[in-house]
Every structure is written in structure tokens, then in C-alpha cells.
Design an enzyme around this catalytic site. Sequence first.
Site, PDB file in Angstrom:
ATOM      1  N   TRP A  11     -40.247 -22.711  11.094  1.00  0.00           N
ATOM      2  CA  TRP A  11     -39.884 -23.507  12.275  1.00  0.00           C
ATOM      3  C   TRP A  11     -39.626 -22.678  13.530  1.00  0.00           C
ATOM      4  O   TRP A  11     -39.474 -23.238  14.616  1.00  0.00           O
ATOM      5  CB  TRP A  11     -38.643 -24.355  11.971  1.00  0.00           C
ATOM      6  CG  TRP A  11     -38.948 -25.617  11.233  1.00  0.00           C
ATOM      7  CD1 TRP A  11     -40.177 -26.052  10.832  1.00  0.00           C
ATOM      8  CD2 TRP A  11     -38.005 -26.615  10.831  1.00  0.00           C
ATOM      9  NE1 TRP A  11     -40.056 -27.263  10.197  1.00  0.00           N
ATOM     10  CE2 TRP A  11     -38.732 -27.631  10.179  1.00  0.00           C
ATOM     11  CE3 TRP A  11     -36.627 -26.765  10.950  1.00  0.00           C
ATOM     12  CZ2 TRP A  11     -38.120 -28.773   9.659  1.00  0.00           C
ATOM     13  CZ3 TRP A  11     -36.007 -27.885  10.427  1.00  0.00           C
ATOM     14  CH2 TRP A  11     -36.753 -28.887   9.790  1.00  0.00           C
ATOM     15  N   HIS A  97     -42.212 -10.668  10.389  1.00  0.00           N
ATOM     16  CA  HIS A  97     -43.061 -11.547  11.204  1.00  0.00           C
ATOM     17  C   HIS A  97     -43.427 -10.812  12.497  1.00  0.00           C
ATOM     18  O   HIS A  97     -42.598 -10.079  13.054  1.00  0.00           O
ATOM     19  CB  HIS A  97     -42.328 -12.854  11.516  1.00  0.00           C
ATOM     20  CG  HIS A  97     -43.232 -13.864  12.139  1.00  0.00           C
ATOM     21  ND1 HIS A  97     -43.582 -13.817  13.466  1.00  0.00           N
ATOM     22  CD2 HIS A  97     -43.895 -14.921  11.610  1.00  0.00           C
ATOM     23  CE1 HIS A  97     -44.413 -14.804  13.732  1.00  0.00           C
ATOM     24  NE2 HIS A  97     -44.620 -15.497  12.614  1.00  0.00           N
ATOM     25  N   GLU A 167     -51.190 -12.595   8.734  1.00  0.00           N
ATOM     26  CA  GLU A 167     -51.153 -13.352   9.985  1.00  0.00           C
ATOM     27  C   GLU A 167     -51.687 -12.501  11.129  1.00  0.00           C
ATOM     28  O   GLU A 167     -50.917 -11.736  11.735  1.00  0.00           O
ATOM     29  CB  GLU A 167     -49.709 -13.744  10.317  1.00  0.00           C
ATOM     30  CG  GLU A 167     -49.051 -14.624   9.290  1.00  0.00           C
ATOM     31  CD  GLU A 167     -47.937 -15.452   9.912  1.00  0.00           C
ATOM     32  OE1 GLU A 167     -48.023 -16.677   9.851  1.00  0.00           O
ATOM     33  OE2 GLU A 167     -47.016 -14.869  10.498  1.00  0.00           O
ATOM     34  N   GLY A 173     -49.993 -19.244  17.077  1.00  0.00           N
ATOM     35  CA  GLY A 173     -49.488 -20.115  18.147  1.00  0.00           C
ATOM     36  C   GLY A 173     -50.558 -20.748  19.008  1.00  0.00           C
ATOM     37  O   GLY A 173     -50.274 -21.144  20.138  1.00  0.00           O
ATOM     38  N   SER A 215     -52.265 -20.425  13.480  1.00  0.00           N
ATOM     39  CA  SER A 215     -52.905 -21.667  13.913  1.00  0.00           C
ATOM     40  C   SER A 215     -53.529 -22.469  12.773  1.00  0.00           C
ATOM     41  O   SER A 215     -54.632 -22.992  12.902  1.00  0.00           O
ATOM     42  CB  SER A 215     -53.936 -21.375  15.001  1.00  0.00           C
ATOM     43  OG  SER A 215     -53.282 -20.820  16.124  1.00  0.00           O
TER      44      SER A 215
HETATM   45  P1  PGA Z   1     -48.603 -20.838  14.140  1.00  0.00           P
HETATM   46  O1  PGA Z   1     -47.568 -19.731  13.635  1.00  0.00           O
HETATM   47  O2  PGA Z   1     -48.967 -21.685  12.949  1.00  0.00           O
HETATM   48  O3  PGA Z   1     -47.889 -21.586  15.188  1.00  0.00           O
HETATM   49  O4  PGA Z   1     -49.795 -20.092  14.645  1.00  0.00           O
HETATM   50  C1  PGA Z   1     -47.711 -19.114  12.400  1.00  0.00           C
HETATM   51  C2  PGA Z   1     -46.642 -18.081  12.235  1.00  0.00           C
HETATM   52  O5  PGA Z   1     -46.345 -17.387  13.220  1.00  0.00           O
HETATM   53  O6  PGA Z   1     -46.069 -17.921  11.152  1.00  0.00           O
END
Ligand code: PGA
Length: 254
Positions: A11, A97, A167, A173, A215
Amino acid sequence: MARKRFVVGNWKMYIQSEEEATKFAVTLRRKARSIPGVDVFLAPPFTLLPAVAKVLESAPIEVGAQTISAFTESKHTGDISGAMLKNFGASFVIIGHSERRAQGETDMLVREEILRASEAGLAPILCIGEREREEGGGHFTRIQEQLSSALMNLPPKAAKKLIVAYEPVWAIGKSAADALQAEDLEEMVIFIKKNLAEILDRKTALKIPILYGGSVEAENASELITKSGVSGFLVGHASTNIDSFLSIIQSCKK
Ligand code: PGA
């Protein structure tokens, strides 16, 4: 080969009120029962963890945190330790992250955090990912470095509950159209598996689920899960809307 599927909702700071968080958790508890075969994890911000954990207490949904202190006690203003997270009802924690690495979290701290998570009995979800893709394949080197610095000589106990989330920073994002394509993801999943087998042992490595984040939306989840070899997703913005989150979970059903 890890067989189960996983969907982790991160979140971030999207949801900030207890009212909204509780409402979301109540609906998730009701609806997720009808989606067997997918392990659902939810990582609200620290302040909402107790409320969300309470709602999901008896549900088959894991609640966890978005980060953990690399330390265990005393002089660390603003930090939250693994023991504190456990008391909150957390069972897992997202570590390394890219949004935290961007604020100065180093590979060394990431490793310490994995150790702290394991000592507290929390499953670590290790995030790795390159800032940009390079023609010459330099992004593979960065992934290799992140994996080895975080996991080399890891105690077997810590490796047992480990989940790796790939990621790519440039894909985070945005929207489904900007996410990594399934064939590129498949290549990276193979690369990560190979590296895990070299860093840890082969048997342990084969059991580690590899997730994709960046995303993931209702629009691209099915294609990515069926064509890339990932075990599931780490979902940011789309995990804050109950319908899109449920739709992504549905896509992961076998
Ligand atoms: P996102 O973020 O799905 O909004 O791209 C993924 C994340 O940063 O874990």
C-alpha cells in the site's frame, strides 16, 4: 519448483485512513475466500497494521510491513523492529524496496534487515531491480550484485521463508502498458533462479518464489502470470483498489 501463487499488496502511503483500510480489509476477507490456491499478502503502512491485522486475523491472508529496522533495540529513533512488527500481527516484511533504496538503504542494510526479519520469525520479501535497462545487459550484473550481497552465506533458516520480488525501478508506479513484457520477464526469472542456485544451494533455491512488481494491473496480470514463469506479483497502486486487487488475485488462480 515453487507451485503456489502469491499476490502481495504494497500500500505504500496510498491508503492513510483507518476507516478506508478497515473497509478494504473487510471486503478482502469476504471475497478472497472464493479464490483458493493463491496466497494473499497485504502490507499496509505501520500505523494501519494493527487495524488491518485485526480484521484479517482469522482469514487466510498474511499481513506484513513495508520495511523493518536493521537493528533490534534502543537508540534508533523512528525505527520499527522485527519484534515490534510481530507484536503488531505481521508475518512477513518487504525488504529493500527501490523507494527505500533511493533514500539511502544500502545493500549492506538490506542484508541486515533480512537477518532481523528471520530472527523475528518474519518471512522476508527481498526486492531487487535495476534502475534502467542497458543495451549491453548491465542490468543483469546489478541483479546479480543485489542478490549476492543480500543472500551470500545466509543462514538456512532465513532462506527457508524467503521470497524474491523482481521489480525493475523504471516500471514502477506507471500503467500496465509500461510494465515489463512477459518474454523479458521470463528471461530474468531464469537468470534469478540460476543465481539463487549458485548463491544458496540448488534445493533451497528451487523453493524460493519469484514475484514480479512494477505496474501490475488487472490488464496485464494474466499474460504475465501465464507466460513468464513468475510465482506471482508484488502490487503497488493497483492493490489499493479492491476490485483491481481482486482481479489480479483471480488471474493467479490456476
Ligand atoms: P506499482 O508498485 O504496482 O505501483 O508499480 C509496485 C511496487 O513498487 O511494489
